[in-house]
Each structure stands twice: as structure tokens, then as C-alpha cells.
Design a protein around this motif. Structure first.
Motif, PDB file in Angstrom:
ATOM      1  N   THR A  84       0.802  -1.390   0.016  1.00  0.00           N
ATOM      2  CA  THR A  84       0.164  -0.008  -0.108  1.00  0.00           C
ATOM      3  C   THR A  84       0.773   1.191   0.109  1.00  0.00           C
ATOM      4  O   THR A  84       0.600   2.224  -0.706  1.00  0.00           O
TER       5      THR A  84
ATOM      6  N   ALA B 213       2.741   1.783  -3.503  1.00  0.00           N
ATOM      7  CA  ALA B 213       1.612   1.966  -4.625  1.00  0.00           C
ATOM      8  C   ALA B 213       1.218   3.501  -4.433  1.00  0.00           C
ATOM      9  O   ALA B 213       1.158   4.336  -5.266  1.00  0.00           O
ATOM     10  N   ASN B 214       0.860   3.820  -3.177  1.00  0.00           N
ATOM     11  CA  ASN B 214       0.449   5.087  -2.928  1.00  0.00           C
ATOM     12  C   ASN B 214       1.487   6.219  -3.152  1.00  0.00           C
ATOM     13  O   ASN B 214       1.477   7.540  -3.783  1.00  0.00           O
TER      14      ASN B 214
ATOM     15  N   VAL C 256       4.015   5.935  -5.327  1.00  0.00           N
ATOM     16  CA  VAL C 256       3.998   6.351  -6.883  1.00  0.00           C
ATOM     17  C   VAL C 256       2.901   7.112  -7.548  1.00  0.00           C
ATOM     18  O   VAL C 256       3.242   8.109  -8.005  1.00  0.00           O
ATOM     19  N   VAL C 257       1.858   6.804  -7.000  1.00  0.00           N
ATOM     20  CA  VAL C 257       0.477   7.793  -7.439  1.00  0.00           C
ATOM     21  C   VAL C 257       0.812   9.082  -6.878  1.00  0.00           C
ATOM     22  O   VAL C 257       0.723  10.185  -7.816  1.00  0.00           O
ATOM     23  N   VAL C 258       1.382   9.466  -5.585  1.00  0.00           N
ATOM     24  CA  VAL C 258       1.363  10.750  -5.305  1.00  0.00           C
ATOM     25  C   VAL C 258       2.591  11.494  -5.892  1.00  0.00           C
ATOM     26  O   VAL C 258       2.527  12.705  -5.954  1.00  0.00           O
TER      27      VAL C 258
ATOM     28  N   LEU D 276       3.596  11.222  -8.574  1.00  0.00           N
ATOM     29  CA  LEU D 276       3.335  11.736 -10.119  1.00  0.00           C
ATOM     30  C   LEU D 276       2.088  12.728 -10.140  1.00  0.00           C
ATOM     31  O   LEU D 276       2.135  13.680 -11.014  1.00  0.00           O
ATOM     32  N   ILE D 277       1.054  12.705  -9.333  1.00  0.00           N
ATOM     33  CA  ILE D 277       0.036  13.460  -9.422  1.00  0.00           C
ATOM     34  C   ILE D 277      -0.886  13.871  -8.256  1.00  0.00           C
ATOM     35  O   ILE D 277      -1.402  14.834  -8.095  1.00  0.00           O
ATOM     36  N   GLY D 278      -0.181  13.576  -6.846  1.00  0.00           N
ATOM     37  CA  GLY D 278      -0.690  13.577  -5.677  1.00  0.00           C
ATOM     38  C   GLY D 278       0.191  14.544  -4.660  1.00  0.00           C
ATOM     39  O   GLY D 278      -0.037  14.765  -3.647  1.00  0.00           O
TER      40      GLY D 278
ATOM     41  N   GLY E 262       6.587  11.592  -2.593  1.00  0.00           N
ATOM     42  CA  GLY E 262       5.336  10.537  -2.567  1.00  0.00           C
ATOM     43  C   GLY E 262       5.559   9.649  -1.307  1.00  0.00           C
ATOM     44  O   GLY E 262       4.445   9.373  -0.874  1.00  0.00           O
TER      45      GLY E 262
END
Length: 298
Positions: free
Chosen positions: A130, A133-134, A136-138, A140-142, A230
Motif C-alpha cells: 500500500t 503503490a500510494n 508512486v501515485v502521489v 506523479l499527481i498527488g 510521494g
């Protein structure tokens, strides 16, 4: 000819102000872009999906501000991107960008337990998956995309004229102020930083110190700080505090984040001084005004 002159005069005035005071101009564009979108989201007249979309787009404010001033200044946008994200970086720094937030979790947990605050570490396979994964998302866009502005633009500009400490405190103050709508404007149900404004401000300024050290150690690589950004935002998946005691309206667990971060900064600075002193040098904006890539290195 006169009509053209009159019509272009406001543009020239804006450009001159942005170029003359690049950091102030960057911050003005950043806040205008982000706060406008967040104000619209705060009206609460849209569904939750559109509201979250507006908030996510608003997070690109620092990158938009940086791009706007870079273009106005005449600096090559391609060269700036090359120097901030495409440059070669020691792979160990990317590993460090992941491990430093994990170290923060462990140190913060130690401080919490010494203070008698119950804390649960959840460093298992599921939690790690978790977390990664979070992260990587953060990255890039978070939140990670903010790094183009804070570290990729503002910090090297400030380090051109001031010490690392002064530059860090300035970036930390801007980073904190930019986040204010998160506490006062956005409707409930929108993912935010949580906590109190005072606790968040103290932690953000301390965290800015760590980002400054890592950014300079990476030779100005925004890719490294994006990953670390991130990972810090996603680190909540690895532990949880169960006590809500407050000090001056701020949760004690929030306050203890500050010494946890600062202790890591001290250890990291000592390690760099001992084993890699060159990585402590300030990255300055003048590097972007040098010859184009391929004609030489810094």
C-alpha cells in the motif's frame, strides 16, 4: 503600430515583473492558479468527483508557476527539464528517497512511545504494498509534481543569493502558506493533509530542511525529491498514533514530527560531511543559464 504597442504593454509589464522578481513572481502565479481552483472546489456546487478533480489539478500550481517564469525569463524550458529530472543520478539516492520516510516513521514512533503515546507499526507485506503503490501515485499527481516549483525553481533561485538555511526557511514558509486553503476552504470529504495549521506549518518547515539536503545531494534532481515527497505522503500506511492529546490546540503526535525530522536532517548532514562533502554544496539557478546539454557539465 500604436494599437499593437498598447495591447502588448500589459504583457510586457507582467513579464518584466516576473523576470525582475522571479521567486515572488513564481509564488504569485502558483497561488493564483491553485487557490482559484480550490476556491471553486470550496463552493461545494459540484459532485465529489469534480471537486477532487479540481483539487488534484490545483496541486500542479507550483509546476505551472515555475514554467511561467522560466518561459518569461528566456531560459530554455527543455534545458531546465533536462537539468531537473533527466540528469543522471546515483541510484542510491532513489533508494534513500524511499528509506528516509521509513526512517522518519521509525524515529517518530520512538518519540511517540517515549512520550507515552500509543502507536502501532504496520510494517507488513500488505502495508508495504500500500505504501509503495500510494507513493508512486502521489509522486506523479498527488503532490510530487509540486517539486518542479519548490525545489526545481524556488530553492536554486534563493540559494543563488542566500544561505541554505535562509533559502530553506523561505521555501518552507511559501510551501506552508500555499497549503492554507486545505484547512479553510476545501469542503469535507476531500483528501487533505489533516491535523492543525500550526502543527502542519512546523512540520512543513522542518521537512523542507530535509528536502533541501536531499535536493542538493542529488545535484538538483527533482526526480529524487518527487519520489521522496510521494513516500512521505504515503508513510501513514506504515503506522498509526492512537492518542489525541493536544498542546496549544496541536496534537502532541504532530509536534513530535518536528524533532523526528530534524534528527534525521542532522544525521544526514553528518553523514554527507563525513563521506561525501561535495554533495552538501548548494545547487544554484546559474546552472540553468550555462551551455546547453551536450556542451559540457557543471
Amino acid at each position: 503600430m500604436s494599437r499593437e504597442t498598447v495591447s502588448t504593454r500589459p504583457r510586457r509589464a507582467i513579464r518584466e515583473r516576473l523576470v525582475g522578481r522571479p521567486v515572488a513572481g513564481f509564488f504569485a502565479v502558483t497561488c493564483t492558479f491553485s487557490w482559484s481552483l480550490q476556491a471553486v472546489a470550496g463552493l461545494g456546487r459540484f459532485g465529489p468527483l469534480w471537486t477532487v478533480f479540481l483539487v488534484v489539478v490545483s496541486i500542479f500550481g507550483p509546476a505551472v508557476g515555475a514554467v511561467a517564469v522560466v518561459r518569461c525569463s528566456g531560459t530554455s524550458l527543455t534545458q531546465w527539464v533536462d537539468r531537473t529530472i533527466r540528469q543522471r543520478v546515483d541510484r542510491r539516492l532513489f533508494v534513500g528517497a524511499i528509506l528516509l520516510p521509513v526512517a522518519f516513521v521509525l524515529v517518530h514512533t520512538a518519540f511517540l512511545r517515549v512520550a507515552g503515546i500509543a502507536t502501532t507499526l504496520t510494517i507488513g507485506v500488505d502495508s508495504w504494498m500500500t505504501f509503495l503503490a500510494n507513493a508512486v501515485v502521489v509522486a506523479l499527481i498527488g503532490g510530487g509534481q509540486e517539486e518542479f516549483g519548490w525545489r526545481g525553481f524556488a530553492l536554486p533561485h534563493l540559494q543563488e543569493q542566500y544561505s541554505q538555511l535562509t533559502a530553506t526557511l523561505t521555501v518552507g514558509a511559501m510551501w506552508t502558506v500555499w497549503h492554507l486553503p486545505v484547512f479553510y476552504v476545501l469542503p469535507s470529504g476531500v483528501p487533505t493533509t489533516g491535523g492543525s495549521p500550526l502543527g502542519f506549518a512546523a512540520f512543513t518547515v522542518a521537512l523542507t530542511g530535509l528536502f533541501t539536503v536531499v535536493y542538493n545531494a542529488a545535484g538538483g534532481s527533482v526526480a529524487v525529491t518527487m519520489l521522496m515527497h510521494g513516500c512521505f505522503n504515503a508513510s501513514g500506511a506504515l503506522y498509526q498514533s492512537h492518542q489525541r492529546a493536544t498542546v496549544a490546540g496541536v496534537q502532541a503526535s504532530e509536534l513530535l514530527k518536528v524533532p523526528a525530522v530534524l534528527s534525521i536532517v542532522v544525521v544526514l548532514l553528518f553523514a554527507l560531511r563525513r563521506w561525501s562533502p561535495d554533495r552538501r554544496r548548494s545547487v544554484r539557478w546559474s546552472r540553468y543559464r550555462r551551455a546547453a546539454p551536450g556542451s559540457g557539465t557543471d
